[in-house]
Design a protein around this motif. Sequence first.
Motif, PDB file in Angstrom:
ATOM      1  N   TYR A  17       0.617-163.163  43.119  1.00 51.86           N
ATOM      2  CA  TYR A  17      -0.652-162.861  41.861  1.00 51.86           C
ATOM      3  C   TYR A  17      -0.363-164.269  40.326  1.00 51.86           C
ATOM      4  CZ  TYR A  17      -1.462-158.351  43.932  1.00 51.86           C
ATOM      5  OH  TYR A  17      -1.897-157.643  44.978  1.00 51.86           O
ATOM      6  N   GLY A  18      -0.110-164.714  40.845  1.00 46.96           N
ATOM      7  CA  GLY A  18      -0.283-165.897  39.620  1.00 46.96           C
ATOM      8  C   GLY A  18       0.451-165.844  38.492  1.00 46.96           C
ATOM      9  N   ASN A  19      -0.293-165.378  37.009  1.00 48.76           N
ATOM     10  CA  ASN A  19      -0.181-165.291  35.961  1.00 48.76           C
ATOM     11  C   ASN A  19       0.308-163.501  35.610  1.00 48.76           C
ATOM     12  OD1 ASN A  19      -0.621-166.255  33.714  1.00 48.76           O
ATOM     13  ND2 ASN A  19      -2.224-166.853  32.668  1.00 48.76           N
ATOM     14  N   ALA A  20       1.299-163.421  36.216  1.00 52.60           N
ATOM     15  CA  ALA A  20       1.986-161.534  36.645  1.00 52.60           C
ATOM     16  C   ALA A  20       3.468-161.995  36.167  1.00 52.60           C
ATOM     17  CB  ALA A  20       1.553-161.181  37.309  1.00 52.60           C
ATOM     18  N   THR A  24      -3.044-179.130  30.610  1.00 51.76           N
ATOM     19  CA  THR A  24      -2.787-178.753  32.339  1.00 51.76           C
ATOM     20  C   THR A  24      -1.214-178.039  31.848  1.00 51.76           C
ATOM     21  OG1 THR A  24      -4.543-180.340  32.433  1.00 51.76           O
ATOM     22  CG2 THR A  24      -2.699-179.940  33.617  1.00 51.76           C
ATOM     23  N   MET A  25      -1.411-177.158  32.940  1.00 50.72           N
ATOM     24  CA  MET A  25      -0.397-176.332  32.978  1.00 50.72           C
ATOM     25  C   MET A  25      -0.035-176.128  34.444  1.00 50.72           C
ATOM     26  SD  MET A  25      -0.572-173.254  30.382  1.00 50.72           S
ATOM     27  CE  MET A  25      -0.931-174.043  28.547  1.00 50.72           C
ATOM     28  N   SER A  26       0.682-175.860  35.439  1.00 53.63           N
ATOM     29  CA  SER A  26       1.656-175.714  36.585  1.00 53.63           C
ATOM     30  C   SER A  26       2.888-175.227  36.381  1.00 53.63           C
ATOM     31  CB  SER A  26       1.230-177.190  37.517  1.00 53.63           C
ATOM     32  OG  SER A  26      -0.060-178.153  37.152  1.00 53.63           O
ATOM     33  N   ALA A  27       2.975-174.393  37.688  1.00 53.57           N
ATOM     34  CA  ALA A  27       3.817-173.336  38.180  1.00 53.57           C
ATOM     35  C   ALA A  27       4.515-173.179  39.727  1.00 53.57           C
ATOM     36  CB  ALA A  27       4.040-172.097  37.491  1.00 53.57           C
ATOM     37  N   VAL A  28       5.632-173.526  39.956  1.00 52.62           N
ATOM     38  CA  VAL A  28       5.806-173.140  41.537  1.00 52.62           C
ATOM     39  C   VAL A  28       6.860-171.936  41.093  1.00 52.62           C
ATOM     40  CG1 VAL A  28       6.898-173.575  43.254  1.00 52.62           C
ATOM     41  CG2 VAL A  28       5.019-175.569  41.846  1.00 52.62           C
ATOM     42  N   SER A  29       6.725-171.225  41.957  1.00 58.69           N
ATOM     43  CA  SER A  29       6.859-169.375  41.559  1.00 58.69           C
ATOM     44  C   SER A  29       7.421-169.102  42.649  1.00 58.69           C
ATOM     45  CB  SER A  29       6.238-168.740  41.105  1.00 58.69           C
ATOM     46  OG  SER A  29       5.268-169.065  39.657  1.00 58.69           O
ATOM     47  N   PRO A  30       8.653-169.423  43.224  1.00 57.59           N
ATOM     48  CA  PRO A  30       9.665-168.889  44.962  1.00 57.59           C
ATOM     49  C   PRO A  30       9.942-167.323  44.418  1.00 57.59           C
ATOM     50  CG  PRO A  30      10.850-170.345  43.836  1.00 57.59           C
ATOM     51  CD  PRO A  30      10.064-170.395  42.810  1.00 57.59           C
ATOM     52  N   ALA A  31      10.024-166.867  45.892  1.00 56.32           N
ATOM     53  CA  ALA A  31      11.019-164.874  45.986  1.00 56.32           C
ATOM     54  C   ALA A  31      11.652-165.321  47.076  1.00 56.32           C
ATOM     55  CB  ALA A  31       9.729-164.676  44.799  1.00 56.32           C
ATOM     56  N   ILE A  32      12.339-164.854  46.979  1.00 58.81           N
ATOM     57  CA  ILE A  32      13.064-164.006  48.124  1.00 58.81           C
ATOM     58  C   ILE A  32      13.581-162.547  48.139  1.00 58.81           C
ATOM     59  CG2 ILE A  32      14.991-165.088  47.164  1.00 58.81           C
ATOM     60  CD1 ILE A  32      16.149-165.724  50.597  1.00 58.81           C
ATOM     61  N   GLY A  33      13.865-161.425  48.834  1.00 62.22           N
ATOM     62  CA  GLY A  33      14.610-160.181  48.341  1.00 62.22           C
ATOM     63  C   GLY A  33      14.622-159.573  49.583  1.00 62.22           C
ATOM     64  N   MET A  34      15.869-158.680  50.068  1.00 60.11           N
ATOM     65  CA  MET A  34      15.613-158.065  50.911  1.00 60.11           C
ATOM     66  C   MET A  34      16.129-156.824  51.303  1.00 60.11           C
ATOM     67  SD  MET A  34      19.495-159.003  52.816  1.00 60.11           S
ATOM     68  CE  MET A  34      18.972-160.389  53.524  1.00 60.11           C
ATOM     69  N   SER A  92      13.324-163.182  42.018  1.00 61.37           N
ATOM     70  CA  SER A  92      11.899-163.928  41.814  1.00 61.37           C
ATOM     71  C   SER A  92      11.989-164.989  40.684  1.00 61.37           C
ATOM     72  CB  SER A  92      10.688-162.481  41.280  1.00 61.37           C
ATOM     73  OG  SER A  92      11.824-161.430  42.051  1.00 61.37           O
ATOM     74  N   THR A  93      10.624-165.405  40.273  1.00 62.46           N
ATOM     75  CA  THR A  93      10.111-166.459  39.828  1.00 62.46           C
ATOM     76  C   THR A  93       8.841-165.927  38.851  1.00 62.46           C
ATOM     77  OG1 THR A  93       9.561-168.583  40.427  1.00 62.46           O
ATOM     78  CG2 THR A  93      11.853-168.358  39.912  1.00 62.46           C
ATOM     79  N   ALA A  94       8.623-166.223  37.706  1.00 60.56           N
ATOM     80  CA  ALA A  94       7.629-165.757  36.713  1.00 60.56           C
ATOM     81  C   ALA A  94       6.859-166.908  35.967  1.00 60.56           C
ATOM     82  CB  ALA A  94       7.101-164.181  36.908  1.00 60.56           C
ATOM     83  N   TYR A  95       6.099-166.871  35.642  1.00 54.31           N
ATOM     84  CA  TYR A  95       5.319-167.565  34.522  1.00 54.31           C
ATOM     85  C   TYR A  95       4.574-166.847  33.467  1.00 54.31           C
ATOM     86  CZ  TYR A  95       1.435-168.804  36.856  1.00 54.31           C
ATOM     87  OH  TYR A  95       0.162-169.228  37.589  1.00 54.31           O
TER      88      TYR A  95
END
Length: 786
Positions: free
Chosen positions: A245-248, A527-537, A552-555
């Motif tokens: 969801y991006g900005n969350a 201008t703002m940018s972000a890459v948000s990877p996540a992994i779970g099991m 998880s990462t977020a911004y």
Amino acid sequence: MQNPPAPVPTVRRHALGRPGRILWTILLCLGLASQVRAQPGGSIEGAITDETGAVLPGVAVTATHAPSGQSRSVVSDARGEYRITRLAPGSYDVEAVLAGFRARTGSTAVTVGEGPSRLDVVLAVAPLAETVTVTRTEQALAGVPQAVTVVNQATLEIAQKRVSLEEALRGVPGLLVQNRRSYTVSGGVGLAIRRPQSRFGIRGLALLQDGVPITTADGTTEPGNVDIGSAGRIEVIRGPSSVLYGNAAGGVINVTTEFSPKRRITFEPDVQFGSYGHNRQQLKVTGREGRTDYLVNVSRFETDGFRGQSDAIIRQGNVVVRRQLSAATELRGVFNYYDSPFAGAPSFLQAADARNRPRAGREIAIAQNWFEATTQAQGGVTLDHQFEAGPRLRATGWGVGRTLEAHGTGQIIDLGRGGGGLRAEALDRVSVGGRPLVWTAGFDLSTQSDDRSESVLVPNRTPGGFSSRGRLLVDQQESIVSLGPFVHAALELHPRWRINGGARVDHYTFTAEDRKLDDGDQSGDRTMSAVSPAIGMTFLAAAGVNVYSALSTAYETPTAQELSNRPEGHGGFNQGLEPEHLTSWEIGVRGLAAAAQLRYELAFYTAQVTNGLVPFERPDGVVFFTNAGEIARNGLELALEWLPHASVSARLAYTYSDFTFDTFVLGASDFSGNVEPGAPPHRIAAGLTHRTRHGLTSIVQLRWDDEYFVNNANTATNWGFTLVDLRVALDRRLGSSGIRPFLGIDNVFNQRYNAWTITNGFGGRYYDPSPGREVYGGVTVDVGVQ
């Protein structure tokens, strides 16, 4: 050149509604129902219980005619009973569905003229089999590597005021929910997941209603448009969700309208009255015509308020329509409207006044008549299509318009907002190396345009009169565009093991066009940018036991208001304010102890925040924001639901929060090592529900919040409190109609407390006192046409 004086709002406080209108509404609905006779046909009836014999209200029961495929749906009543009428002769498949239970399907035959067919249903508790959609796909809860809470329709409706999201969400662990009982900022409700409450509105989480984003492009959430009176289900992801969801950075709240028409058309007027001038009227109309389900809900709420200058008038409307175009295609439309012509702003108090004079509004707020007037309309359309032997495509287009006039803190703010966007995603199930893989890919495009002006507030010569606009301080056009493509996949490595992973790339452009040029051109952009990877099991450790873990990462970007509130007071944007970034790891377990009929969930998380967004207040009351260096946020969440007896259920939610500034230096002040203010370290919410076979439901709820700091220096605190609430409702049937009187008492023991505080308030004004004992009651009528 000064602006002209502010126009006086056409609707002012104390415009009381007439009880006669309410009576006429109820009589009209009864009259409409009496004019139409049920069409001939057969029927199916029965009772729905769990394995202990406890009746289950709120179960969606659907009967599908096997020869034609046509179906009719109803919802079980407070006694767990259901009746489906107007059925053509033939065989039927009957499905019963309730959140937290395994769906059950049975078969029966209908013969006209031989009385109703009887089919009783027993549902088994199965929390891990429940399906959630907040993950942007229909996914079994056992496969979600995050903490997820589902709030069902009974919790939303039974003896509730249905004024604030706080009523529905107060029992969710990890979710800090506050009800101001004054309806200015964010409609009077504060929501924060695994973080302190925001200074302005709601931020750090994504809020959706029926697939339409309530959260705007800059991350601001104004929940006034969310119609609790129409909601049938709420799903909450507690934890970072930027990958979807991006900005969350905090999580996601998804509110869904449940279409479960009892009749071809049903009218449900609802009338309430209570303490401090509380009165609310609602008329909900639901039904089904062929392949089209619809819901129309209108309401009016008014209160004198607990504190001085906290009265308010709120009108809402909500329309939701779902059309089954074909077996593979569904179209859903949503439109909601929120109008608050006046909501008083009592402001915040110092500790002595909050303890000794809790009903007092701040003197300057009353003298200058601080208030907000807000109107917001939003609509969206979702197309959902399943391609034959191919992916499923879902696309939502939406638009929003908002106007705001706010008087307070020495200034008048005028805001006109327009926005919209497109959400689209494709999802499919394929095989990789013989193992099933479910993938989702899509994008979110959002735009926002704010026409903002700020003027000096010139008080009326008569105390309490409406103020006028003085010298212009800010006049600018702000534009925000965000684009975020994403991909997510879940691979079943083994029947017990599943791995989830994904990434999202977000790009934000903020632009300010300064129209007040007498102090120079302050136009600018960010201008703002972000890459948000996540992994779970997830791991199915045993039958009914699910263990999960996620990294998880977020911004969070600053909102347009946070960027435009510059410390020097000029227009343009604060060029030094940066987005907040978060990295989180969590591990949890959820399951069912079948012998004890006990559902449970336990989650632990640890998160590191860089450039945390922290508010400060100037002596003149204007708030600006700065970045903290590093913040550690760690916590533990526990949820229990116990069914000890056929007529009794109990719930417990516990939240532990340990939020600390690791590194935070502001000028000459070093706050490193201090507790991040604004969040209680310990919170408990508990509830006990008793239902009788005669339709009487009694609920007792307990809330305990620990003492917590309210400033960065950790020199002031909000005292802890314990509250007990009671609710009683009776569901009685009068032929094919129903009547549901109810009574509620909030804060039974009349405790003095502050449910809402504002961090780092200038002059020690941190506290917004909450009401003492509140009593309210009402009645809901249920009539319609079969």
